[in-house]
Design a protein around this motif. Structure first.
Motif, PDB file in Angstrom:
ATOM      1  N   PRO A  33     -21.037 -19.010 -45.415  1.00  0.00           N
ATOM      2  CA  PRO A  33     -21.399 -18.656 -44.045  1.00  0.00           C
ATOM      3  C   PRO A  33     -22.440 -19.603 -43.483  1.00  0.00           C
ATOM      4  CG  PRO A  33     -22.365 -17.116 -45.611  1.00  0.00           C
ATOM      5  CD  PRO A  33     -21.420 -17.974 -46.386  1.00  0.00           C
ATOM      6  N   VAL A  34     -22.302 -19.901 -42.210  1.00  0.00           N
ATOM      7  CA  VAL A  34     -23.252 -20.759 -41.501  1.00  0.00           C
ATOM      8  C   VAL A  34     -24.246 -19.867 -40.766  1.00  0.00           C
ATOM      9  CG1 VAL A  34     -23.494 -22.433 -39.634  1.00  0.00           C
ATOM     10  CG2 VAL A  34     -21.608 -22.647 -41.256  1.00  0.00           C
ATOM     11  N   CYS A  35     -25.508 -20.221 -40.833  1.00  0.00           N
ATOM     12  CA  CYS A  35     -26.554 -19.494 -40.113  1.00  0.00           C
ATOM     13  C   CYS A  35     -27.293 -20.465 -39.198  1.00  0.00           C
ATOM     14  CB  CYS A  35     -27.542 -18.843 -41.072  1.00  0.00           C
ATOM     15  SG  CYS A  35     -26.833 -17.524 -42.085  1.00  0.00           S
ATOM     16  N   SER A  66     -28.034 -16.991 -35.449  1.00  0.00           N
ATOM     17  CA  SER A  66     -27.567 -15.829 -36.213  1.00  0.00           C
ATOM     18  C   SER A  66     -26.601 -16.347 -37.265  1.00  0.00           C
ATOM     19  CB  SER A  66     -26.868 -14.812 -35.300  1.00  0.00           C
ATOM     20  OG  SER A  66     -27.761 -14.292 -34.329  1.00  0.00           O
ATOM     21  N   CYS A  67     -26.215 -15.487 -38.176  1.00  0.00           N
ATOM     22  CA  CYS A  67     -25.272 -15.886 -39.214  1.00  0.00           C
ATOM     23  C   CYS A  67     -23.843 -15.538 -38.814  1.00  0.00           C
ATOM     24  CB  CYS A  67     -25.617 -15.195 -40.532  1.00  0.00           C
ATOM     25  SG  CYS A  67     -27.138 -15.806 -41.293  1.00  0.00           S
ATOM     26  N   ASP A  68     -22.895 -16.273 -39.371  1.00  0.00           N
ATOM     27  CA  ASP A  68     -21.480 -15.954 -39.184  1.00  0.00           C
ATOM     28  C   ASP A  68     -21.233 -14.467 -39.422  1.00  0.00           C
ATOM     29  OD1 ASP A  68     -20.913 -18.619 -38.699  1.00  0.00           O
ATOM     30  OD2 ASP A  68     -20.061 -19.009 -40.679  1.00  0.00           O
ATOM     31  N   TYR A 118     -18.573 -16.435 -34.971  1.00  0.00           N
ATOM     32  CA  TYR A 118     -18.876 -17.528 -35.895  1.00  0.00           C
ATOM     33  C   TYR A 118     -19.619 -18.637 -35.152  1.00  0.00           C
ATOM     34  CZ  TYR A 118     -16.072 -15.460 -39.585  1.00  0.00           C
ATOM     35  OH  TYR A 118     -15.611 -14.616 -40.569  1.00  0.00           O
ATOM     36  N   ASN A 119     -20.447 -19.351 -35.893  1.00  0.00           N
ATOM     37  CA  ASN A 119     -21.282 -20.388 -35.290  1.00  0.00           C
ATOM     38  C   ASN A 119     -20.476 -21.619 -34.884  1.00  0.00           C
ATOM     39  OD1 ASN A 119     -24.322 -19.823 -35.267  1.00  0.00           O
ATOM     40  ND2 ASN A 119     -23.697 -19.042 -37.276  1.00  0.00           N
ATOM     41  N   ASP A 151     -24.108 -26.174 -36.821  1.00  0.00           N
ATOM     42  CA  ASP A 151     -24.853 -25.958 -38.058  1.00  0.00           C
ATOM     43  C   ASP A 151     -26.041 -26.919 -38.082  1.00  0.00           C
ATOM     44  OD1 ASP A 151     -25.721 -25.282 -40.560  1.00  0.00           O
ATOM     45  OD2 ASP A 151     -24.009 -26.107 -41.643  1.00  0.00           O
ATOM     46  N   ASP A 205     -32.312 -21.428 -38.702  1.00  0.00           N
ATOM     47  CA  ASP A 205     -31.942 -20.125 -39.250  1.00  0.00           C
ATOM     48  C   ASP A 205     -33.168 -19.291 -39.628  1.00  0.00           C
ATOM     49  OD1 ASP A 205     -32.511 -22.012 -41.225  1.00  0.00           O
ATOM     50  OD2 ASP A 205     -31.216 -21.057 -42.713  1.00  0.00           O
TER      51      ASP A 205
END
Length: 380
Positions: free
Chosen positions: A35-37, A40-42, A123-124, A127, A298
């Motif tokens: 997960p990408v943060c 916010s996070c995915d 989703y982001n 990144d 993040d």
């Protein structure tokens, strides 16, 4: 047989059986992407989105409406499918290399019985922690698969965008030596004021190619920004240039991008590139961009210590006060928000005293830790 050899034989037999069993197992599925943060996070719920815009055209597949939703304040996206039937599906694809490859089936959701639509989680788009700029599209399956266009394929910083004409440049600096390539000369040109770049090739021939690479981590990687503006020398000419490429992406929370010019002779496979360089509209902007390159979006701080992070955030605030630019106000707000959430008993260590940015300079130097804020000055 003595007991010890018997145990060894038994162990070998067990290993052979285990190996045979492993060989018979089906090949594992591809692991889900980490997960990408960013802000916010995915997998954030779309009900928490601060905005809902539709920057690319909808798609219709067998009468179903496929839509990509984007929240720029969150730097996130989600997908929806409507007028749908039971079993129809919707998901997101995300690419870090301009659509050459992608993470598939992100947030895949299937329409339940009696429903007429569904949506994915968020989703982001970007990144910044890993210095990657992503593309996202919505995809759906209703007895046929279709996808929307990728969102935000070009970089814009509010004043300049990928694809601008170098004829409109306000300056032309060549900050690094030209690259020589089988008698050709490849040059990198910067419009410092606009934070853009372009490339030229001279003493070339028809079919020679020129392009730019763009990196968000100082030239360590450039998967999203490879071969930008690729242009060939036309017949009868010996020179050409690319379009301009931007080096700041506020929407993607990426700043201070580096660029280099590259070329290839028509009759050769190998190419050559200049060194990397960053546009610096002013010393203050260059310093602020460099500082923001190490900001943990993040986590909402500069990793080292909370005291050093306090110095950094005060420097960013001083940059805004002195220059009138508010590129990083979001980072100031996020730093205080995250710090107050995690360290409620230590707020005073991060928060500058009331009126700190309006104290005389000597007083302010003591408040922000040795006067680091005073080192970021506008270009004279």
């Amino acid at each position: 047989m003595p007991s010890r050899p018997r145990r060894l034989c038994g162990a070998l037999v067990a290993l052979v059986i285990a190996a045979a069993g492993l060989a018979a197992l089906p090949a594992p599925a591809h692991a889900a992407p980490a997960p990408v943060c960013a802000l916010s996070c995915d997998t954030l719920d779309p009900s928490k989105a601060r905005q809902d815009t539709f920057p690319v055209a909808d798609r219709v597949v067998n009468g179903r409406l496929l839509r990509l939703h984007v929240s720029d304040p969150d730097s996130m996206a989600w997908a929806s499918i409507d007028r749908a039937g039971t079993g129809d599906a919707v998901w997101l694809d995300r690419s870090w290399d301009r659509g050459a490859t992608w993470e598939p089936l992100l947030g895949k959701a299937t329409v339940p019985a009696t429903w007429t639509g569904t949506r994915t989680l968020m989703y982001n788009l970007t990144d910044p922690v890993a210095h990657r700029r992503g593309w996202i599209r919505a995809c759906g399956d209703a007895a046929a698969v279709t996808c929307t266009d990728w969102v935000y394929p070009t970089v814009c910083d509010g004043t300049s965008c990928d694809g601008d004409d170098p004829a409109g440049a306000t300056g032309d600096d060549r900050p690094v030596p030209a690259a020589t390539l089988f008698g050709r000369t490849v040059d990198l040109h910067l419009d410092q004021a606009r934070g853009t770049a372009w490339a030229t090739i001279a003493r070339g021939g028809a079919g020679d190619e020129i392009w730019l690479d763009r990196s968000w981590d100082g030239g360590a990687t450039w998967s999203e920004g490879s071969s930008l503006g690729r242009t060939a020398v036309p017949a009868g000419a010996s020179t050409t240039r690319t379009v301009m490429i931007a080096t700041r992406d506020p929407r993607g929370l990426l700043y201070g991008g580096a660029v280099r010019a590259c070329g290839r002779a028509a009759d050769r496979q190998e190419g050559g590139c200049t060194a990397w360089a960053r546009p610096a509209p002013t010393r203050a902007r260059a310093a602020a961009d460099a500082l923001m390159a190490t900001y943990r979006t993040d986590e909402g701080w500069w990793r080292s210590s909370w005291w050093n992070s306090a110095v950094a955030v005060t420097t960013v605030a001083e940059f805004a006060r002195r220059t009138g630019r508010h590129d990083y106000d979001w980072a100031i707000a996020r730093t205080f928000e995250q710090e107050q959430r995690r360290l409620p008993g230590r707020r005073a260590k991060l928060r500058p005293r009331r009126g700190a940015l309006h104290q005389p300079r000597d007083r302010r130097r003591r408040l922000v830790g040795g006067g680091l804020a005073d080192r970021v000055r506008p270009h004279p």
